[in-house]
Write a protein that holds these residues in place. Structure first.
Motif, PDB file in Angstrom:
ATOM      1  N   LEU A  19     -25.216  34.880   0.211  1.00  0.00           N
ATOM      2  CA  LEU A  19     -25.409  34.734  -1.242  1.00  0.00           C
ATOM      3  C   LEU A  19     -24.757  35.891  -1.973  1.00  0.00           C
ATOM      4  O   LEU A  19     -24.127  35.732  -3.012  1.00  0.00           O
ATOM      5  CB  LEU A  19     -26.909  34.695  -1.569  1.00  0.00           C
ATOM      6  N   MET A  20     -24.917  37.105  -1.392  1.00  0.00           N
ATOM      7  CA  MET A  20     -24.326  38.294  -2.000  1.00  0.00           C
ATOM      8  C   MET A  20     -22.801  38.168  -2.006  1.00  0.00           C
ATOM      9  O   MET A  20     -22.150  38.422  -3.015  1.00  0.00           O
ATOM     10  CB  MET A  20     -24.768  39.522  -1.198  1.00  0.00           C
ATOM     11  N   LEU A  21     -22.243  37.745  -0.850  1.00  0.00           N
ATOM     12  CA  LEU A  21     -20.784  37.625  -0.771  1.00  0.00           C
ATOM     13  C   LEU A  21     -20.274  36.541  -1.720  1.00  0.00           C
ATOM     14  O   LEU A  21     -19.172  36.649  -2.254  1.00  0.00           O
ATOM     15  CB  LEU A  21     -20.360  37.299   0.659  1.00  0.00           C
ATOM     16  N   ALA A  22     -21.088  35.525  -1.970  1.00  0.00           N
ATOM     17  CA  ALA A  22     -20.667  34.459  -2.863  1.00  0.00           C
ATOM     18  C   ALA A  22     -20.863  34.835  -4.321  1.00  0.00           C
ATOM     19  O   ALA A  22     -20.444  34.107  -5.210  1.00  0.00           O
ATOM     20  CB  ALA A  22     -21.452  33.183  -2.552  1.00  0.00           C
ATOM     21  N   GLY A  23     -21.517  35.983  -4.566  1.00  0.00           N
ATOM     22  CA  GLY A  23     -21.718  36.424  -5.944  1.00  0.00           C
ATOM     23  C   GLY A  23     -22.805  35.652  -6.669  1.00  0.00           C
ATOM     24  O   GLY A  23     -22.769  35.521  -7.889  1.00  0.00           O
ATOM     25  N   VAL A  24     -23.791  35.160  -5.918  1.00  0.00           N
ATOM     26  CA  VAL A  24     -24.898  34.429  -6.552  1.00  0.00           C
ATOM     27  C   VAL A  24     -25.772  35.414  -7.335  1.00  0.00           C
ATOM     28  O   VAL A  24     -25.968  36.555  -6.920  1.00  0.00           O
ATOM     29  CB  VAL A  24     -25.746  33.708  -5.482  1.00  0.00           C
ATOM     30  N   ASP A  25     -26.274  34.953  -8.447  1.00  0.00           N
ATOM     31  CA  ASP A  25     -27.128  35.779  -9.300  1.00  0.00           C
ATOM     32  C   ASP A  25     -28.324  36.333  -8.521  1.00  0.00           C
ATOM     33  O   ASP A  25     -29.033  35.575  -7.855  1.00  0.00           O
ATOM     34  CB  ASP A  25     -27.625  34.915 -10.462  1.00  0.00           C
TER      35      ASP A  25
END
Lengths: 229, 402
Positions: free
Chosen positions: A108-114
């Motif tokens: 999620l962090m790598l995908a830039g999720v809020d």
């Protein structure tokens, strides 16, 4: 969904060229459950790496979801891996300094999720693996089976189309291994395609389709007619 | 990937390997602290010396008889061909310049000074009333030499504290007579002891009118003339006026040397600035060493964390993200080290000031900023190589390790 056509993969070892894959053509549809078997050095791990876009074939074409992925850039490959493919490894590959929750959060962090959405999704994913009370534990405080379940939660948090598992039970005791298999089979039942590389004929026996790789070629590809449920 | 995530991940990695982090912080901190302390010492020494010179007085020019020879051969004074005397009349003529505020002609020598049965040899300065103001000295008791015609040799003197004690003991000295050479002088004042005034110890002095001193030493030429210009800007004009006036009075010969206080100050200033730059440069080498250390440690970190890098790639991190993660790790580390080093350096220069209060050891702003900047930039530059190595790792090989 996965269409491999004449895939070659050659390595240079010293002054010798080793052909790990020798023109593999293969088609795996969405939601399939495939066991890939074969002796050591047969090329089954290389096949999995090529399917997982970690390795580029020397020749041949690879279509994933209708797109030719053999020509993508590093950046596009990374994005495709992130969105469509979940990996489960024999040695779990959890980051030792991060808690279970933080490990699951990585994609999620790598995908830039809020960040505000992440906590919820991570908590749900861990709860789904029966690990709600282990969220703040670091990998070295977890058993092997628990670690692999954290890794599976991480692999599925972005809802991939396919899970590629390389000897997922190879480092587990029998009971934990059965638990892990049960979990990934349940994922498969929800429509995620499953490709498992394994030595274990018990696991292979559970898959509907078995592919035998020998010397970089598909030697047999059998689909079991009878279904156990 | 979000910037705050990159930072958080990098901080996490730094906290995860504490020994490594602390050692690198230490290396960076020592480098920066060295720059701060050494430049503050250099700067302190510079200010110490220039302050001492400034305490001589302000906007001063000093006229010395004889010309500084720039061509070959010995100066005329050494050859015995003394140039024309520099007289009291010459000195008074300089007062006509609109750029000059005050003038003190000086005649210097030594003579036995006695009172009753006590006698000692003492330095004698012959000058006039303006001397006190020009040098910013003050009186402990009584008054300084009287104003009036400087050609007149009034039989009065002003003495320093030591001379007073040696000659008069516990007796009052003001109003008493003492003998200098063959002449008698009445004590009219006692000098305040000046803590720091270059070249002269006011406690050991006897001061008399300049004409009286010339009589005692039997020398019509002045030792030098101290001149105070009206302002800092007037110094150059004053110097020109002095040279013109003297040359007009000495048949066209500019046979004096004029030294300005500013020139002397500027010279010392330059010397100490160069010194400060030098030590700063030497200290900066330790920053470069710290940079190489960072590169070394980051390379080890990349090797140690190969499987983590492989995992991040498998999870969908492009090489760009991996590069950013490792670079920010190194930059965070060197920034923290640099800040710690600055604190350490400021503490060091505070200690110097605490134990040597007369040395104003403050690190100059440019040095502190340069040290911080160089530290952070070295940290970043030296970690480019390791970070690129991490970004280019083959994920298959990286993951094949457990």
């Amino acid at each position: 969904m996965i269409i491999l056509d004449g895939i070659h993969r050659a390595f240079q070892v010293g002054d010798q060229t080793v052909h790990a894959l020798n023109g593999v053509s293969l088609r795996i549809d969405a939601g399939e459950y495939v066991a890939v078997m074969g002796p050591s050095g047969s090329g089954k791990s290389t096949l999995l790496n090529v399917m997982g876009l970690l390795d580029r074939p020397t020749a041949g074409t690879y279509h994933l979801d209708g797109h030719d992925v053999t020509t993508l850039s590093d950046e596009q490959l990374a994005a495709t891996r992130r969105d469509k493919i979940g990996f489960v490894f024999q040695f779990f590959h959890l980051v030792p300094r991060l808690s279970a929750a933080e490990n699951v959060e990585l994609p999620l962090m790598l995908a830039g999720v809020d960040p505000t959405q992440r906590k919820d999704r991570v908590a749900k994913a861990l709860a789904g693996m029966g690990l709600a009370d282990r969220a703040d534990h670091r990998p070295d405080q977890l058993s092997g089976g628990q670690r692999q379940r954290v890794a599976i939660a991480r692999a599925t948090i972005l809802e991939p189309a396919v899970i590629l598992a390389d000897e997922p039970t190879g480092n587990l005791d029998q009971q934990s291994g059965r638990d892990v298999i049960a979990i990934i089979e349940e994922l498969n039942a929800r429509g995620i395609a499953l490709v498992v590389v394994t030595h274990d004929s018990m696991i292979a026996g559970r898959a509907r389709r078995r592919i035998q790789i020998v010397d970089g070629n598909v030697e047999s590809d059998t689909v079991r007619e009878t279904r156990e449920s | 990937m979000r910037v705050e995530d990159i930072t958080r991940y990098a901080v996490g990695a730094l906290r995860g390997y504490r020994t490594r982090t602390l050692l690198m912080l230490l290396a960076m901190a020592i480098g920066v602290a060295a720059v701060v302390v050494l430049t503050s010492l250099g700067e302190g020494a510079r200010r110490y010396v220039t302050d001492r010179f400034a305490s001589l007085g302000s906007h001063l020019l000093i006229v010395i008889p004889g010309r500084a020879e720039t061509r070959g051969g010995a100066p005329a004074t050494l050859m015995g061909e003394t140039p024309r005397d520099l007289t009291i009349a010459d000195a008074m003529a300089l007062l006509r310049s609109p750029h000059i505020r005050r003038i003190a002609p000086i005649s210097l020598g030594g003579a036995p000074v006695s009172h009753g049965s006590r006698e000692r040899d003492s330095a004698i300065i012959g000058t006039n009333a303006d001397f006190l103001d020009i040098r910013h000295w003050s009186m402990a008791k009584g008054q300084f030499l009287p104003r009036g015609d400087d050609e007149r040799a009034a039989p009065v003197c002003v003495i320093g504290a030591t001379v007073r004690k040696e000659l008069f003991g516990v007796q009052p000295a003001l109003g008493e007579w003492l003998r200098i050479g063959q002449h008698r002088f009445r004590v009219i004042g006692i000098l305040e002891s000046e803590g720091h005034s270059i070249g002269v110890d006011t406690e050991e002095l006897v001061m008399i009118p300049v004409a009286a001193a010339q009589t005692i030493f039997n020398n019509p030429s002045l030792f030098r003339i101290i001149i105070e210009a009206k302002s800092r800007e007037a110094i150059a004009n004053a110097k020109q006026d002095i040279l013109n006036t003297i040359s007009a009075r000495h048949q066209g010969e500019k046979d004096v040397t004029v030294i300005t206080q500013d020139a002397v100050l500027a010279t010392f200033d330059r010397i100490f600035k160069a010194l400060t730059m030098t030590v700063a440069g030497i200290a900066a080498i330790s920053l470069a060493v710290a940079g190489i250390l960072i590169m070394n440690v980051m390379l080890v970190a990349v090797t140690q964390r190969t499987s983590e890098i492989g995992l991040l790639k498998a999870l969908g991190a492009p090489g760009r993200n991996i590069l950013a993660l490792f670079l920010s790790e190194a930059i965070l580390l060197s920034s923290a080290g640099a800040l710690a080093g600055m604190a350490l350096g400021q503490l060091g220069s505070w200690l110097v000031r605490h134990f040597y209060p007369e040395v104003p050891a403050y690190a100059p702003g440019w040095a502190v900023l340069a040290a911080l900047g160089i530290a952070i930039i070295t940290g970043g530059v030296f970690s480019i190589l390791p970070a690129r190595r991490a970004a280019r790792l083959d994920p298959v090989q990286a993951l094949s390790r457990r």
